[in-house]
Design a protein around this motif. Structure first.
Motif, mmCIF file in Angstrom:
data_model
loop_
_atom_site.group_PDB
_atom_site.id
_atom_site.type_symbol
_atom_site.label_atom_id
_atom_site.label_comp_id
_atom_site.label_asym_id
_atom_site.label_seq_id
_atom_site.Cartn_x
_atom_site.Cartn_y
_atom_site.Cartn_z
ATOM 1 N N GLU A 81 0.853 -1.190 0.000
ATOM 2 C CA GLU A 81 0.000 0.000 0.000
ATOM 3 C C GLU A 81 0.886 1.235 0.000
ATOM 4 O O GLU A 81 1.996 1.219 0.542
ATOM 5 C CB GLU A 81 -0.897 0.035 1.241
ATOM 6 C CG GLU A 81 -1.974 -1.019 1.279
ATOM 7 C CD GLU A 81 -3.069 -0.793 0.256
ATOM 8 O OE1 GLU A 81 -3.399 0.365 -0.031
ATOM 9 O OE2 GLU A 81 -3.576 -1.801 -0.255
ATOM 10 N N LYS A 82 0.377 2.308 -0.571
ATOM 11 C CA LYS A 82 1.091 3.577 -0.563
ATOM 12 C C LYS A 82 0.608 4.384 0.634
ATOM 13 O O LYS A 82 -0.594 4.534 0.856
ATOM 14 C CB LYS A 82 0.835 4.343 -1.858
ATOM 15 C CG LYS A 82 1.828 5.447 -2.077
ATOM 16 C CD LYS A 82 1.836 5.867 -3.523
ATOM 17 C CE LYS A 82 3.040 6.749 -3.747
ATOM 18 N NZ LYS A 82 3.272 7.019 -5.126
ATOM 19 N N TYR A 83 1.545 4.862 1.438
ATOM 20 C CA TYR A 83 1.222 5.631 2.637
ATOM 21 C C TYR A 83 2.207 6.789 2.759
ATOM 22 O O TYR A 83 3.412 6.581 2.815
ATOM 23 C CB TYR A 83 1.297 4.736 3.878
ATOM 24 C CG TYR A 83 0.984 5.440 5.163
ATOM 25 C CD1 TYR A 83 -0.319 5.833 5.452
ATOM 26 C CD2 TYR A 83 1.977 5.731 6.084
ATOM 27 C CE1 TYR A 83 -0.616 6.491 6.630
ATOM 28 C CE2 TYR A 83 1.685 6.392 7.264
ATOM 29 C CZ TYR A 83 0.390 6.765 7.534
ATOM 30 O OH TYR A 83 0.091 7.426 8.704
ATOM 31 N N LEU A 84 1.690 8.010 2.764
ATOM 32 C CA LEU A 84 2.495 9.217 2.863
ATOM 33 C C LEU A 84 3.626 9.262 1.830
ATOM 34 O O LEU A 84 4.751 9.642 2.115
ATOM 35 C CB LEU A 84 3.071 9.365 4.277
ATOM 36 C CG LEU A 84 2.050 9.536 5.399
ATOM 37 C CD1 LEU A 84 2.765 9.596 6.739
ATOM 38 C CD2 LEU A 84 1.198 10.768 5.193
ATOM 39 N N GLY A 85 3.322 8.820 0.616
ATOM 40 C CA GLY A 85 4.278 8.890 -0.473
ATOM 41 C C GLY A 85 5.212 7.709 -0.596
ATOM 42 O O GLY A 85 5.968 7.621 -1.545
ATOM 43 N N ASP A 86 5.194 6.814 0.363
ATOM 44 C CA ASP A 86 6.055 5.628 0.315
ATOM 45 C C ASP A 86 5.206 4.383 0.164
ATOM 46 O O ASP A 86 4.083 4.323 0.649
ATOM 47 C CB ASP A 86 6.889 5.503 1.585
ATOM 48 C CG ASP A 86 7.998 6.529 1.669
ATOM 49 O OD1 ASP A 86 8.511 6.924 0.609
ATOM 50 O OD2 ASP A 86 8.354 6.932 2.787
ATOM 51 N N ASP A 126 9.492 -1.651 -4.466
ATOM 52 C CA ASP A 126 8.401 -0.816 -4.990
ATOM 53 C C ASP A 126 8.717 0.664 -4.823
ATOM 54 O O ASP A 126 8.371 1.477 -5.675
ATOM 55 C CB ASP A 126 7.086 -1.160 -4.295
ATOM 56 C CG ASP A 126 6.590 -2.543 -4.664
ATOM 57 O OD1 ASP A 126 6.932 -3.024 -5.768
ATOM 58 O OD2 ASP A 126 5.864 -3.152 -3.859
ATOM 59 N N ASN A 127 9.382 1.019 -3.715
ATOM 60 C CA ASN A 127 9.794 2.408 -3.528
ATOM 61 C C ASN A 127 10.822 2.819 -4.562
ATOM 62 O O ASN A 127 10.805 3.943 -5.060
ATOM 63 C CB ASN A 127 10.370 2.619 -2.120
ATOM 64 C CG ASN A 127 9.301 2.826 -1.102
ATOM 65 O OD1 ASN A 127 8.319 3.517 -1.351
ATOM 66 N ND2 ASN A 127 9.457 2.230 0.048
ATOM 67 N N ASN A 149 11.879 11.368 2.950
ATOM 68 C CA ASN A 149 11.748 10.177 3.811
ATOM 69 C C ASN A 149 12.854 9.149 3.622
ATOM 70 O O ASN A 149 12.723 8.025 4.087
ATOM 71 C CB ASN A 149 10.398 9.483 3.606
ATOM 72 C CG ASN A 149 9.250 10.318 4.056
ATOM 73 O OD1 ASN A 149 9.411 11.203 4.886
ATOM 74 N ND2 ASN A 149 8.087 10.063 3.517
ATOM 75 N N ILE A 150 13.949 9.491 2.973
ATOM 76 C CA ILE A 150 15.012 8.513 2.744
ATOM 77 C C ILE A 150 15.674 8.105 4.056
ATOM 78 O O ILE A 150 16.193 7.001 4.184
ATOM 79 C CB ILE A 150 16.051 9.051 1.728
ATOM 80 C CG1 ILE A 150 16.893 7.920 1.133
ATOM 81 C CG2 ILE A 150 16.970 10.069 2.365
ATOM 82 C CD1 ILE A 150 16.208 7.114 0.107
#
Length: 122
Positions: free
Chosen positions: A27-32, A42-43, A90-91
């Motif tokens: 799932e995608k959550y806050l851009g990740d 996937d990221n 977010n890295i």
């Protein structure tokens, strides 16, 4: 909403506002992208696509707006504000990053820098 995890059978079925929560592999959550196996593949795909999109935007702006002798400086400012900020978001919370992950993003950045510096200076 969805439950993400490797062993979906250990948790009881949950309802969200009367609707059963679905099971999901990612799932995608806050851009990740949060994956059931904890991998960042996937990221990587998502960030790579985003990076190429930002590079296209920067090069299009440089082609359309007459910056004159400030063209390279403007391009570098856009690189810092659009590309670096957009890709490295977010890295710091990514764990288990492989060297290849970072190298693929570095190659896109290198491509952008080569395009910027190969331009004619007025």
């Amino acid at each position: 909403m969805a439950y993400i995890g490797q062993n979906l059978n250990i948790c009881q079925k949950l309802d969200v506002h009367g609707i059963p929560m679905a099971d999901s592999k990612a799932e995608k959550y806050l851009g990740d992208v949060i994956s059931h196996d904890g991998k960042n593949d996937d990221n990587l795909k998502d960030r790579t696509n985003k990076a190429w999109g930002i590079v296209s935007q920067i090069l299009a702006i440089i082609d359309e707006v007459p910056f004159g002798k400030h063209e390279i400086e403007a391009a570098l400012i856009m690189r810092n504000s659009m590309f670096i900020n957009g890709i490295l978001t977010n890295i710091e919370v990514r764990y288990g990053l492989k060297k290849e992950y970072l190298e693929s993003l570095e190659k896109i950045d290198e491509y952008l820098l080569r395009k910027i510096f190969k331009r004619q200076i007025y």
